[in-house]
Structure formats: structure tokens, C-alpha cells
Scaffold this motif. Structure first.
Motif, mmCIF file in Angstrom:
data_model
loop_
_atom_site.group_PDB
_atom_site.id
_atom_site.type_symbol
_atom_site.label_atom_id
_atom_site.label_comp_id
_atom_site.label_asym_id
_atom_site.label_seq_id
_atom_site.Cartn_x
_atom_site.Cartn_y
_atom_site.Cartn_z
ATOM 1 N N LEU A 1 -30.518 -5.012 -2.901
ATOM 2 C CA LEU A 1 -31.384 -4.019 -3.410
ATOM 3 C C LEU A 1 -32.872 -4.197 -2.768
ATOM 4 N N ARG A 2 -33.272 -5.373 -2.922
ATOM 5 C CA ARG A 2 -34.783 -5.610 -1.956
ATOM 6 C C ARG A 2 -34.522 -4.829 -0.413
ATOM 7 N N ASN A 3 -33.460 -5.438 0.101
ATOM 8 C CA ASN A 3 -33.372 -5.126 1.429
ATOM 9 C C ASN A 3 -33.440 -3.530 1.588
ATOM 10 N N LEU A 4 -32.551 -2.749 0.765
ATOM 11 C CA LEU A 4 -32.677 -1.612 1.001
ATOM 12 C C LEU A 4 -33.942 -0.694 0.609
ATOM 13 N N GLY A 5 -34.817 -1.342 -0.125
ATOM 14 C CA GLY A 5 -36.083 -0.891 -0.412
ATOM 15 C C GLY A 5 -36.920 -1.041 0.804
ATOM 16 N N LYS A 6 -36.939 -2.151 1.503
ATOM 17 C CA LYS A 6 -37.581 -2.643 2.682
ATOM 18 C C LYS A 6 -37.019 -1.532 3.743
ATOM 19 N N LYS A 7 -35.896 -0.953 3.853
ATOM 20 C CA LYS A 7 -35.418 -0.029 4.871
ATOM 21 C C LYS A 7 -36.351 1.016 4.731
ATOM 22 N N TYR A 8 -36.682 1.699 3.491
ATOM 23 C CA TYR A 8 -37.231 2.991 3.342
ATOM 24 C C TYR A 8 -38.681 2.557 2.914
ATOM 25 N N GLU A 9 -39.279 1.400 3.312
ATOM 26 C CA GLU A 9 -40.723 1.201 3.101
ATOM 27 C C GLU A 9 -41.168 1.007 1.855
ATOM 28 N N PHE A 10 -40.532 0.496 0.929
ATOM 29 C CA PHE A 10 -41.186 0.516 -0.634
ATOM 30 C C PHE A 10 -41.362 -0.891 -0.377
ATOM 31 N N GLN A 11 -42.685 -1.158 -1.272
ATOM 32 C CA GLN A 11 -43.129 -2.360 -1.313
ATOM 33 C C GLN A 11 -42.997 -2.798 -2.579
ATOM 34 N N LEU A 12 -42.531 -4.284 -2.807
ATOM 35 C CA LEU A 12 -42.396 -4.945 -4.221
ATOM 36 C C LEU A 12 -43.481 -5.505 -4.353
ATOM 37 N N VAL A 13 -43.887 -5.376 -5.630
ATOM 38 C CA VAL A 13 -45.189 -5.932 -6.373
ATOM 39 C C VAL A 13 -44.624 -6.861 -7.392
ATOM 40 N N GLN A 14 -45.550 -7.863 -7.452
ATOM 41 C CA GLN A 14 -45.363 -8.984 -8.624
ATOM 42 C C GLN A 14 -45.964 -8.638 -9.951
ATOM 43 N N PHE B 1 -27.474 5.577 -21.138
ATOM 44 C CA PHE B 1 -28.070 6.856 -21.375
ATOM 45 C C PHE B 1 -29.473 7.114 -20.597
ATOM 46 N N TYR B 2 -30.117 5.832 -20.293
ATOM 47 C CA TYR B 2 -31.067 5.612 -19.583
ATOM 48 C C TYR B 2 -31.157 5.318 -17.997
ATOM 49 N N THR B 3 -30.179 4.988 -17.675
ATOM 50 C CA THR B 3 -29.904 4.138 -16.467
ATOM 51 C C THR B 3 -28.849 5.103 -15.519
ATOM 52 N N ASP B 4 -29.311 5.847 -14.633
ATOM 53 C CA ASP B 4 -28.655 6.717 -13.775
ATOM 54 C C ASP B 4 -27.902 6.156 -12.693
ATOM 55 N N PHE B 5 -28.531 5.008 -12.223
ATOM 56 C CA PHE B 5 -28.036 4.335 -10.925
ATOM 57 C C PHE B 5 -27.409 3.058 -11.240
ATOM 58 N N ASN B 6 -26.451 2.647 -10.250
ATOM 59 C CA ASN B 6 -25.718 1.311 -10.536
ATOM 60 C C ASN B 6 -25.838 0.489 -9.337
ATOM 61 N N LEU C 1 -24.919 0.875 -3.957
ATOM 62 C CA LEU C 1 -26.098 0.880 -3.373
ATOM 63 C C LEU C 1 -26.183 2.389 -2.583
ATOM 64 N N GLU C 2 -25.007 2.811 -2.172
ATOM 65 C CA GLU C 2 -24.935 4.064 -1.392
ATOM 66 C C GLU C 2 -25.587 5.256 -2.206
ATOM 67 N N GLY C 3 -25.078 5.361 -3.638
ATOM 68 C CA GLY C 3 -25.727 6.101 -4.328
ATOM 69 C C GLY C 3 -27.339 5.935 -4.535
ATOM 70 N N MET D 1 -32.719 8.148 -2.503
ATOM 71 C CA MET D 1 -33.900 7.548 -1.987
ATOM 72 C C MET D 1 -34.231 8.677 -0.938
ATOM 73 N N LYS D 2 -33.283 9.541 -0.244
ATOM 74 C CA LYS D 2 -33.303 10.666 0.645
ATOM 75 C C LYS D 2 -32.929 11.826 0.665
ATOM 76 N N SER D 3 -32.719 12.019 -0.663
ATOM 77 C CA SER D 3 -32.310 13.541 -0.761
ATOM 78 C C SER D 3 -32.987 14.134 -1.953
ATOM 79 N N ASN D 4 -32.574 15.350 -2.443
ATOM 80 C CA ASN D 4 -33.088 16.006 -3.373
ATOM 81 C C ASN D 4 -32.359 16.004 -4.706
#
Length: 265
Positions: free
Chosen positions: A24-37, A79-84, A88-90, A95-98
Motif C-alpha cells: 500500500l505504501r508503494n502504491l501511495g508513492k506511485k501517486y505521490e502521496f506523502q506518508l507522515v508520522q 460499514f465504515y471501510t469501503d476499501f480492502n 489494491l487494484e480497487g 485514486m485516479k477516478s471519480n
């Protein structure tokens, strides 16, 4: 998905989970998301686990209104967690659609004895701390409504209506309604004590006050969502709908009705 790029990951670490989260971290980096501590620096707070982890993520990060909360389930969708996390494809598609949108969930403002204040997104519960019933005077907008005796009471939001409230045979409430629900836990109904005996749905502009009758069992357990609070010698609990709302990122094709059908039917 969003122009906000600083992400804080909230989860209970395990060796098995860490391997999946690295992907998941690697996927975030691909789309230029920055992980913070530090969660205080985040634009997005992503909980990884189940609905319980999502509730804890909101509580531990202070019910922030200025960020987005995202629920990523490590198992079945909740009920609160839409993603799995196993899909990772979902997540990448989101990340890239509407196909995602922002939902706003109501919260409860709870004040104990006029000084201790906290919030809930699911429910506030008040229960007997010992194997003995206790009594509560119930006031609605200042009017004495009933005197309850039993094991306790639960005040829930619409989104929390599918949780503890439902196990008490409370109604499932559409989150589009601004409302609170009061549900009894094992009430006594006899010649001395008489309660409504059914869940009570109240408009969101009502103020509910529960006054614990001091008859020797005045050490109830007060629950905020899935956490028990260390509050003793409680006399009065005031509950109302908060002006604060929690913003969450949801899939457009996974509505509350979809989730109710999938979970219970």
C-alpha cells in the motif's frame, strides 16, 4: 482521488499486516502521496483493519474536521471501510477516478456532570458496573420523560444504529436523517417503574439528559463507541448532536443501503 497528499496510516501492527501495508505504501508513492508520522500533519487519515479500528482512528486523532478519514479493511468490508487491503487494484482505481465521494457523518456531543466532554460517532452507552440494575431519570429538552430501571441505555447516531443499537432491537436509521436514537438495555417494567419499552427516535435538535439516581449503584460504565471511559461517580450525562461532522471517503456504488443488505439480509 484528492489533491491532499499527506497521509497518516492508523493500524495495529502485525507481521502479516506489515507485508500488505508495504504494498500500500508503494502504491501511495506511485501517486505521490506523502506518508507522515504525526496524525496532526495529515490531510488524510487511513485506518487499516475493521470498523473498530476506524472508530479508534477517529477517536485517537481527535475527531478532526479538517481532514478526510478513509477506512481500509484487512478482512471483509464493513460499514465504515469501503476499501480492502487485499484489493489494491480497487484502491488504485479510487485514486485516479471519480468513483469516490466525500460523505459527512454526524457525531454526538456528550458532557458528563457538566465538565467532562467527549464525542462519539457510533453511540454513547451507559451501563451498570455491577450485577444490579440502576435507575435513570430521562429528560428530553428539559421535560422529565420517564424513570428507567434496568441494565442501561444507549444513545446512537444514524450511522451507529447498525452497531450496538441493533443488537438491542433498535431501528436502523438512514444516515441522511439528522437524529438520535435512545434504546433501553433490559428495562424493568412493573408497578413502580414504567418505561416506553421501545427505541425512541428523536430529532437532531433535541437535547437528551440522563440523570443517574443515586441509590447505591452510581458507578456506571460509560462507553464512547467501542471504548469504555474511566469516569466514576457519574450523576448526569447530557447528549446532543454535535455541529462537528466527520468527513470520510466512500465509494459511490457502496451506499448505506447496499451495506445494510449485504450485512444483514
Amino acid at each position: 482521488m484528492t489533491d491532499r497528499k499527506k497521509v497518516f496510516l492508523y493500524y495495529n501492527s502485525s507481521q502479516e499486516l506489515e507485508t500488505k501495508i508495504q504494498d500500500l505504501r508503494n502504491l501511495g508513492k506511485k501517486y505521490e502521496f506523502q506518508l507522515v508520522q504525526d496524525a496532526a500533519e495529515a490531510d488524510i487519515i487511513a485506518s487499516i483493519g475493521g470498523d473498530g479500528t476506524f472508530l479508534q482512528a477517529i477517536r485517537k486523532t481527535g475527531f478532526r474536521e479538517d481532514c478526510l478519514y478513509v477506512g481500509i479493511n484487512a478482512g471483509r468490508l464493513g460499514f465504515y471501510t469501503d476499501f480492502n487491503l487485499s484489493n489494491l487494484e480497487g484502491i488504485e482505481l479510487g485514486m485516479k477516478s471519480n468513483i469516490v465521494e466525500v460523505h459527512r457523518y454526524p457525531t454526538l456531543d456528550v458532557t458528563v456532570d457538566g465538565k467532562q466532554h467527549f464525542q462519539c460517532i457510533n453511540e454513547c452507552s451507559i451501563r451498570s458496573n455491577i450485577i444490579k440494575t440502576f435507575a435513570i431519570d430521562v429528560y428530553i429538552d428539559g421535560l422529565h420523560f420517564e424513570t428507567f430501571r434496568g441494565d442501561g441505555m444507549v444513545v446512537s447516531t444514524p450511522t451507529g444504529s447498525t452497531a450496538y443499537n441493533k443488537s438491542l432491537r433498535g431501528a436502523i436509521v438512514d444516515p441522511r436523517l439528522k437524529a438520535i436514537q435512545l434504546t433501553e438495555i433490559a428495562s424493568l417494567n412493573n408497578n413502580e417503574y414504567r418505561t416506553l419499552g421501545s427505541p425512541l427516535l428523536l430529532s437532531g435538535d433535541r437535547e437528551l439528559v440522563l440523570k443517574i439516581i443515586q441509590d447505591g449503584n452510581d458507578h456506571p460504565i460509560i462507553g464512547a463507541d467501542n471504548e469504555a471511559l474511566s469516569i466514576r461517580h457519574c450523576h448526569e450525562v447530557q447528549v446532543k448532536i454535535s455541529e462537528k461532522q466527520i468527513k470520510t471517503l466512500k465509494l459511490k456504488d457502496n451506499s448505506f443501503i447496499h451495506k445494510v443488505k449485504r450485512s444483514f439480509l
